[in-house]
Design a protein around this motif. Structure first.
Motif, short mmCIF file in Angstrom:
data_model
loop_
_atom_site.label_atom_id
_atom_site.label_comp_id
_atom_site.label_asym_id
_atom_site.label_seq_id
_atom_site.Cartn_x
_atom_site.Cartn_y
_atom_site.Cartn_z
N THR A 191 -31.91 42.61 50.62
CA THR A 191 -32.64 41.35 50.57
C THR A 191 -33.06 40.99 49.15
O THR A 191 -33.94 40.17 48.96
CB THR A 191 -33.89 41.42 51.47
OG1 THR A 191 -34.75 42.43 50.98
CG2 THR A 191 -33.54 41.68 52.92
N TRP A 192 -32.44 41.57 48.12
CA TRP A 192 -32.84 41.30 46.74
C TRP A 192 -32.65 39.85 46.36
O TRP A 192 -33.45 39.28 45.63
CB TRP A 192 -32.10 42.22 45.76
CG TRP A 192 -32.77 43.54 45.70
CD1 TRP A 192 -32.36 44.69 46.28
CD2 TRP A 192 -34.02 43.84 45.07
NE1 TRP A 192 -33.27 45.68 46.06
CE2 TRP A 192 -34.29 45.19 45.31
CE3 TRP A 192 -34.92 43.10 44.34
CZ2 TRP A 192 -35.42 45.82 44.83
CZ3 TRP A 192 -36.05 43.72 43.85
CH2 TRP A 192 -36.29 45.07 44.10
N GLU A 193 -31.59 39.20 46.85
CA GLU A 193 -31.40 37.79 46.54
C GLU A 193 -32.57 36.98 47.08
O GLU A 193 -33.06 36.06 46.44
CB GLU A 193 -30.08 37.26 47.10
CG GLU A 193 -28.88 37.67 46.28
CD GLU A 193 -27.98 38.63 47.02
OE1 GLU A 193 -28.38 39.13 48.10
OE2 GLU A 193 -26.89 38.90 46.51
N GLU A 194 -33.04 37.34 48.30
CA GLU A 194 -34.20 36.66 48.88
C GLU A 194 -35.43 36.91 48.01
O GLU A 194 -36.24 36.00 47.80
CB GLU A 194 -34.45 37.16 50.30
CG GLU A 194 -33.35 36.80 51.27
CD GLU A 194 -33.47 37.53 52.59
OE1 GLU A 194 -34.58 37.96 52.94
OE2 GLU A 194 -32.44 37.67 53.28
N ARG A 195 -35.60 38.12 47.53
CA ARG A 195 -36.75 38.45 46.69
C ARG A 195 -36.71 37.65 45.38
O ARG A 195 -37.73 37.16 44.92
CB ARG A 195 -36.78 39.95 46.35
CG ARG A 195 -36.82 40.83 47.57
CD ARG A 195 -38.13 40.68 48.27
NE ARG A 195 -38.09 41.48 49.48
CZ ARG A 195 -38.60 41.11 50.62
NH1 ARG A 195 -39.20 39.96 50.73
NH2 ARG A 195 -38.54 41.88 51.67
N PHE A 196 -35.52 37.54 44.81
CA PHE A 196 -35.40 36.78 43.57
C PHE A 196 -35.75 35.32 43.82
O PHE A 196 -36.40 34.68 42.99
CB PHE A 196 -33.99 36.92 43.00
CG PHE A 196 -33.89 36.46 41.58
CD1 PHE A 196 -34.58 37.10 40.57
CD2 PHE A 196 -33.11 35.37 41.25
CE1 PHE A 196 -34.50 36.66 39.25
CE2 PHE A 196 -33.02 34.93 39.94
CZ PHE A 196 -33.72 35.58 38.94
N SER A 197 -35.37 34.79 44.97
CA SER A 197 -35.73 33.40 45.28
C SER A 197 -37.24 33.26 45.45
O SER A 197 -37.81 32.21 45.15
CB SER A 197 -34.98 32.88 46.51
OG SER A 197 -35.48 33.48 47.67
N LEU A 198 -37.92 34.32 45.89
CA LEU A 198 -39.39 34.29 45.95
C LEU A 198 -39.98 34.14 44.55
O LEU A 198 -40.94 33.40 44.35
CB LEU A 198 -39.94 35.58 46.57
CG LEU A 198 -39.93 35.71 48.08
CD1 LEU A 198 -40.51 37.06 48.48
CD2 LEU A 198 -40.69 34.59 48.73
N VAL A 199 -39.41 34.85 43.58
CA VAL A 199 -39.89 34.74 42.20
C VAL A 199 -39.71 33.30 41.72
O VAL A 199 -40.62 32.71 41.12
CB VAL A 199 -39.16 35.73 41.27
CG1 VAL A 199 -39.50 35.46 39.80
CG2 VAL A 199 -39.48 37.16 41.65
N GLU A 200 -38.54 32.71 42.00
CA GLU A 200 -38.30 31.33 41.60
C GLU A 200 -39.28 30.38 42.26
O GLU A 200 -39.82 29.46 41.63
CB GLU A 200 -36.86 30.92 41.93
CG GLU A 200 -35.83 31.62 41.07
CD GLU A 200 -34.41 31.32 41.49
OE1 GLU A 200 -34.17 31.06 42.70
OE2 GLU A 200 -33.55 31.34 40.62
N GLU A 201 -39.54 30.60 43.56
CA GLU A 201 -40.50 29.76 44.28
C GLU A 201 -41.90 29.89 43.68
O GLU A 201 -42.59 28.89 43.48
CB GLU A 201 -40.53 30.17 45.76
CG GLU A 201 -41.49 29.36 46.60
CD GLU A 201 -41.56 29.85 48.03
OE1 GLU A 201 -42.62 29.67 48.64
OE2 GLU A 201 -40.56 30.42 48.54
N CYS A 202 -42.30 31.10 43.37
CA CYS A 202 -43.62 31.32 42.78
C CYS A 202 -43.70 30.71 41.37
O CYS A 202 -44.75 30.18 40.99
CB CYS A 202 -43.96 32.81 42.75
SG CYS A 202 -44.26 33.49 44.41
N TYR A 203 -42.60 30.76 40.64
CA TYR A 203 -42.56 30.12 39.32
C TYR A 203 -42.80 28.62 39.47
O TYR A 203 -43.57 28.02 38.72
CB TYR A 203 -41.21 30.40 38.64
CG TYR A 203 -40.92 29.48 37.48
CD1 TYR A 203 -41.52 29.68 36.24
CD2 TYR A 203 -40.04 28.41 37.62
CE1 TYR A 203 -41.27 28.83 35.18
CE2 TYR A 203 -39.78 27.56 36.56
CZ TYR A 203 -40.40 27.78 35.34
OH TYR A 203 -40.15 26.93 34.30
#
Length: 179
Positions: free
Chosen positions: A108-120
């Motif tokens: 699920t790393w791609e999903e986690r990376f999208s969380l970082v983008e969303e938080c940004y």
């Protein structure tokens, strides 16, 4: 299957499974996609050569990040660039990645990376601006200070606040996810 071919097979499986995590980690360290790709390739090459030294396949992600961190630091030094992440933040990042691995499967790393983008994207404009300039446009803190007519300490403080806000946001979102 010989021990060597068994080790190489394990490496192939682990490398493929953890490549998205490696890229996310390196992008958070070097803030330059091309450099992150180059460092990822070098990291995987080193890991491939040293796979026999890895005793526990479950430790592969942390082991790979350790190699990546050293390679990223070396690459930044060779280019005469400042390393944008301080030691305390590195430790916090490693802790966050470790928690990801414990909480959720690594696929699920791609999903986690999208969380970082969303938080940004949720950051206030003032923090987004310094992050964009520093991490995406590879500008040094002093250059950002000049561009935005800010004190250097103000820029550094904004970068720190942004990292903390993103980390806290991602951790909160992970805690809210059902297992």
């Amino acid at each position: 299957m010989s021990d060597k071919s068994h080790s190489l097979h394990i490496f192939e499986v682990l490398a493929k499974q953890h490549e998205p995590m490696l890229m996310a980690y390196l992008l958070s360290l070097v803030a330059d996609h091309k450099l992150a790709e180059d460092v990822a390739q070098q990291t995987l090459l080193i890991a491939y050569r040293k796979i026999d030294s890895l005793k526990d396949p479950h430790a592969f992600p942390a082991w790979l990040r350790g190699i990546a961190r050293l390679e990223a630091l070396s690459a930044m030094r060779r280019q005469g660039r400042e390393f944008p992440v301080d030691p305390e933040t590195l430790q916090q990042m490693d802790e966050t990645y470790r928690r990801f691995e414990e909480a959720q499967p690594t696929n699920t790393w791609e999903e986690r990376f999208s969380l970082v983008e969303e938080c940004y994207r949720r950051l206030p404009d003032t923090l987004q601006t310094v992050c964009r300039l520093h991490y995406f446009e590879d500008r040094k803190a002093w250059e950002i200070a000049e561009t935005l007519t800010l004190n250097l300490n103000a820029v550094l403080k904004r970068l720190e606040r942004a990292r903390v806000a993103i980390r806290d946001c991602v951790q909160a979102k992970i805690a809210d996810e059902p297992n």
